[in-house]
Design a protein around this motif. Structure first.
Motif, PDB file in Angstrom:
ATOM      1  N   GLY A   1      -5.309  -7.603  -5.103  1.00 54.64           N
ATOM      2  CA  GLY A   1      -5.961  -8.826  -5.417  1.00 54.64           C
ATOM      3  C   GLY A   1      -5.303  -8.989  -7.087  1.00 54.64           C
ATOM      4  O   GLY A   1      -4.208  -8.652  -7.240  1.00 54.64           O
ATOM      5  N   PHE A   2      -5.848  -9.766  -7.827  1.00 48.32           N
ATOM      6  CA  PHE A   2      -5.072 -10.089  -9.119  1.00 48.32           C
ATOM      7  C   PHE A   2      -6.354 -10.425 -10.168  1.00 48.32           C
ATOM      8  O   PHE A   2      -7.402 -10.842  -9.772  1.00 48.32           O
ATOM      9  N   HIS A   3      -5.811 -10.385 -11.553  1.00 49.27           N
ATOM     10  CA  HIS A   3      -6.565 -11.032 -12.548  1.00 49.27           C
ATOM     11  C   HIS A   3      -5.557 -11.779 -13.437  1.00 49.27           C
ATOM     12  O   HIS A   3      -4.419 -11.272 -13.808  1.00 49.27           O
TER      13      HIS A   3
ATOM     14  N   PRO B   1      -9.939  -4.935  -4.343  1.00 51.17           N
ATOM     15  CA  PRO B   1      -9.432  -5.904  -3.962  1.00 51.17           C
ATOM     16  C   PRO B   1      -9.387  -6.690  -2.618  1.00 51.17           C
ATOM     17  O   PRO B   1      -8.247  -7.161  -2.105  1.00 51.17           O
ATOM     18  N   TYR B   2     -10.451  -6.218  -1.621  1.00 49.90           N
ATOM     19  CA  TYR B   2     -10.384  -6.238  -0.509  1.00 49.90           C
ATOM     20  C   TYR B   2     -10.637  -7.388   0.374  1.00 49.90           C
ATOM     21  O   TYR B   2     -10.833  -7.572   1.725  1.00 49.90           O
ATOM     22  N   TYR B   3     -11.340  -8.546  -0.468  1.00 47.51           N
ATOM     23  CA  TYR B   3     -12.149  -9.682   0.267  1.00 47.51           C
ATOM     24  C   TYR B   3     -11.344 -10.946   0.066  1.00 47.51           C
ATOM     25  O   TYR B   3     -11.186 -11.310  -1.028  1.00 47.51           O
ATOM     26  N   ALA B   4     -10.825 -11.523   1.375  1.00 47.45           N
ATOM     27  CA  ALA B   4     -10.157 -12.667   1.141  1.00 47.45           C
ATOM     28  C   ALA B   4     -10.958 -13.756   0.509  1.00 47.45           C
ATOM     29  O   ALA B   4     -10.267 -14.922   0.045  1.00 47.45           O
ATOM     30  N   ASN B   5     -12.132 -13.897   0.657  1.00 40.74           N
ATOM     31  CA  ASN B   5     -12.852 -14.870   0.045  1.00 40.74           C
ATOM     32  C   ASN B   5     -13.284 -14.727  -1.544  1.00 40.74           C
ATOM     33  O   ASN B   5     -13.899 -15.610  -2.223  1.00 40.74           O
TER      34      ASN B   5
ATOM     35  N   LEU C   1      -0.178 -13.784 -13.254  1.00 50.97           N
ATOM     36  CA  LEU C   1      -1.050 -13.333 -12.233  1.00 50.97           C
ATOM     37  C   LEU C   1      -0.621 -11.812 -11.616  1.00 50.97           C
ATOM     38  O   LEU C   1      -0.437 -11.515 -10.480  1.00 50.97           O
ATOM     39  N   PRO C   2      -1.098 -10.867 -12.717  1.00 49.20           N
ATOM     40  CA  PRO C   2      -0.770  -9.487 -12.272  1.00 49.20           C
ATOM     41  C   PRO C   2      -1.321  -8.942 -11.044  1.00 49.20           C
ATOM     42  O   PRO C   2      -2.605  -9.198 -11.101  1.00 49.20           O
ATOM     43  N   LYS C   3      -0.686  -8.373 -10.255  1.00 45.34           N
ATOM     44  CA  LYS C   3      -1.690  -7.932  -8.867  1.00 45.34           C
ATOM     45  C   LYS C   3      -2.085  -6.556  -9.075  1.00 45.34           C
ATOM     46  O   LYS C   3      -1.733  -5.710  -9.918  1.00 45.34           O
TER      47      LYS C   3
END
Length: 742
Positions: free
Chosen positions: A523-525, A205-209, A541-543
């Motif tokens: 990140g989240f799903h 989950p490392y990508y800001a875009n 929105l669990p991280k």
């Protein structure tokens, strides 16, 4: 001493005056090339081209030498003269074969993605099932006929159909939020394999875009802007399988604009005793125009429709006692139909102050209908347990990014910021108990979902030379809304959630052959709107909190190794409940493991690649020994050996291995692993005609493609039985293809 100081100041002033900023374009046959590497051998300054093929490089002067390169193209050197500095440079690169010995780790924007580009060039995709398999370490499985989206496995996740992997095509999201069959459902079958130009992916989950569903990773597909040649292809194989493909240029690749259309039709009965009666039609048209040196617009229109029958998952006990074969059925009335129409506009331009803007706006109309029977006669001993899942969806949205490179003398910073919106309008999302795909016995769920997702992010890539530090921050806002049409009174439930997601990555280029990286981020799903609102879930929105430590090493010219140690903590694990048709939250979990990859160029024409992942996945809210996560794979290996242009022959052999994995929480029942090998071989008669042969499951392995521990009851059984239910993997399958390019 005073005179020396004055002299030094004058020299510094002279160098400052002479140093200039150079702008230019890198092209292929007058078509812009993105991510080409531009390096000043004197000042050590470097840059990459944008979507318009443009680059800006600072601190240059007369006499400097620029090196321009891109994997798959011949490198060029340019000696800067006074005349060249007075106008934008135009560099036209010539294509050549992809060779691993030309890969310099400090040059590409993303080294591992560049290696996958080599994988794609040496062993092209020729079926929709192979699209996702090009991502290192990703495994897929099909378990309801050819028309249903594949099940995905990555980094110890049974992703189901997309719960923890974010997928997109040309900036348009593929994952479906609050889908009738499961959260994140991702059907990529609208994408024609031969139109793919590039695959960009990232794990963790490392990508800001990237936002929703980017926990285990993301995969972005980019389609071709132009065709090198027109193509007509016809394939025929076992099980009454046919595929026809046509791809045609419309504008003869004019310098300022390109346009093409692609048409694909597939039909097959599959290996099952009850024919699948599967067919799919794909249509795609794409147009691009370069409005001037600073702007580009693209329009893509696509449509796909598919229908199929399916034999569903079968219980192991019926196969063991010989009642049915691996390819038999208990309920062969399963199946469905689906369609998706996409309209996507992309626009790139250079604003004032050399700010690059990229934006796309999209619209999708999507229909889905699926009949399944997971438990046979468990709940209804008379009519059976068949369920119908149905929806009609419209998706609107846009993504906009701004990029700016800033030089601060001792270091450079690439700033990226973005905003976006996605709006899902889902009508008549339905879960019903049905009989024989004709009669609705009971409506279990019926309603309308409206879900809005607004986001913004900021990313700063600070280039200090050997070290690059990238802090980033993403802000998410999601509003859930569900209208329950089965309620006796008007029911319109709403909730909204906000998530702030920081990320930080550090890259260290030890030299041209060794690169280290440390990635971290949150990140989240999201969960299904119906679950969030009906169960009053606090954390919608669990991280997911992740960290990667790894390196890429090129010990010899022809060998590249990559490895990573990683850890991921999830605030909420999601589990698909088949008979309820929803995703249920099931507590905290953690996964950690190691990824390892090898790329080896045996010769200019022979290429080997393999990727292995070991994972330990555990629930954190269960006792030791009862904390296994069902169906989470712990060890996978994928890879292959390919060859190209050897006496007009090309082809390859590919393999995938999945170890036995737990099917329940105490690991007392296991899903069987498998090792499957595929083969393809092509012969080019000349520059136009090619004959190909492909074999899936070359050694006719008896394997289970997807498996679930399910409680079911047959019509003649007095009591239910919990055991493995499975969909068999494809047996030996032969297909031949004749293609003509012109």
């Amino acid at each position: 001493m005073k005179n020396i100081l004055i002299l030094l100041v004058l020299v510094g002033f002279t160098l400052t005056v002479n140093a200039q900023t150079v702008k230019g374009f890198v092209t292929d046959n007058n078509q812009p090339l993105e991510n080409a590497y531009v390096y000043n051998q004197n000042s050590k300054q470097h840059s990459h081209t944008n979507q318009l093929g443009q680059f800006i490089i600072n601190d240059t002067k007369v006499g400097d030498s620029l090196v321009i390169g891109l994997l798959g193209y011949q490198k060029q050197s340019v000696l800067l003269t006074e005349a060249l500095l007075q106008q934008p440079l135009v560099i036209n690169l010539k294509t050549k074969a992809f060779l691993l010995d030309e890969l310099v780790l400090t040059e590409p924007v993303n080294v591992i993605n560049s290696m996958v580009k080599i994988d794609l060039a040496t062993d092209p995709i020729n079926s929709s099932q192979e699209i996702l398999r090009k991502v290192p370490g990703l495994i897929i499985g099909q378990h309801a006929g050819g028309g249903k989206a594949e099940q995905i496995f990555l980094r110890g996740f049974d992703v189901d159909h997309g719960t923890d992997v974010a997928l997109s095509v040309d900036g348009m999201p593929v994952n479906m939020v609050s889908h009738a069959h499961g959260q994140g459902y991702s059907d990529l079958h609208f994408l024609i394999p031969e139109t793919i130009n590039n695959i960009n992916f990232g794990k963790g989950p490392y990508y800001a875009n990237h936002g929703d569903f980017n926990t285990a990773g993301f995969v972005d597909f980019k389609t071709k802007d132009k065709l090198d040649d027109n193509l007509i292809s016809f394939s025929a194989g076992q099980f009454n399988s046919l595929r026809t493909l046509g791809m045609f240029n419309l504008l003869d690749n004019k310098n300022a604009q390109n346009a093409y259309v692609a048409v694909e039709y597939i039909e097959t009965d599959g290996p099952f005793e009850s024919p699948q009666n599967f067919d799919r039609l794909n249509l795609m048209a794409k147009y691009n125009a370069y409005l001037n040196n600073n702007s580009k617009i693209g329009v893509t229109l696509s449509h796909f429709t598919s229908q199929w029958d399916a034999s569903g998952q079968i219980p192991q006990r019926l196969v063991d006692d010989g009642t049915i074969s691996n390819f038999g059925a208990v309920d062969d009335t399963e199946g469905g139909e689906t369609s998706r129409t996409n309209f996507n506009i992309q626009y790139s331009t250079i604003l004032d102050n050399d700010v690059e803007m990229q934006t796309n706006a999209f619209y999708s109309n999507y229909d889905f209908l699926l009949y399944s029977n997971f438990t046979f006669f468990l709940d209804d001993p008379v009519n059976g347990d068949q369920i119908k899942q149905k929806e009609d969806r419209n998706i609107f949205g846009f993504n906009t990014q701004f990029k700016k490179n800033k030089n601060y003398n001792s270091f450079d910073v690439n700033y990226t910021s973005g905003v976006g919106l996605r709006f899902d309008d889902v009508n008549d999302i339905e879960l019903s108990h049905t009989l024989n795909r004709k009669e609705t016995l009971e409506n279990i769920q019926l309603g309308n979902v409206n879900q809005r997702n607004l986001y913004g992010f900021f990313n700063a890539e600070i280039d200090l030379g050997k070290v690059t530090i990238t802090p980033a921050l993403r802000l998410e806002y999601i509003k859930f809304q569900y209208q329950d049409q089965l309620s006796d009174t008007y029911s319109n439930l709403t909730d909204s959630e906000v998530a702030l997601l920081p990320k930080l990555s550090i890259q260290y280029n030890q030299n041209n052959n060794v690169q280290w990286f440390l990635k971290s981020g949150i990140g989240f799903h999201s969960n299904d709107s119906r679950v969030v609102l009906n169960q009053n879930i606090d954390n919608a929105l669990p991280k997911a909190y992740g960290v990667d430590l790894g390196n890429i090493w090129k010990p010899t010219d022809k060998l590249v190794l990559n490895s990573a140690l990683w850890y991921l903590f999830s605030e909420e694990e999601f589990v698909y409940v088949g008979d309820a048709g929803i995703i249920e939250p099931s507590g905290k979990s953690e996964r950690y493991g190691v990824d390892f990859g090898v790329r080896y160029q045996v010769s200019d024409n022979i290429y080997f690649n393999t990727d292995a992942t070991y994972t330990r996945a555990r629930s954190l809210e269960e006792d030791n020994g009862n904390d296994y996560i069902p169906l989470a794979p712990d060890f996978t290996v994928v890879g292959g050996l390919s060859f190209k242009d050897i006496n007009n022959f090309s082809g390859g052999i590919n393999y995938r291995y999945v170890d036995d994995r737990p099917a329940n929480e105490d690991n007392s029942v296991q899903a069987e692993g498998y090792f499957v090998t595929d083969l393809n071989l092509n012969y080019a008669f000349d520059n136009h005609w090619k004959l190909g042969v492909s074999i899936e499951n070359l050694f006719d392995t008896d394997w289970k493609e997807t498996q679930f521990l399910t409680e079911s009851r047959l019509q003649n059984e007095a009591a239910s039985v919990e055991e493995i239910h499975f969909t068999p993997g494809t047996p030996f399958y032969f297909k031949t293809t004749l293609s003509y390019s012109f």
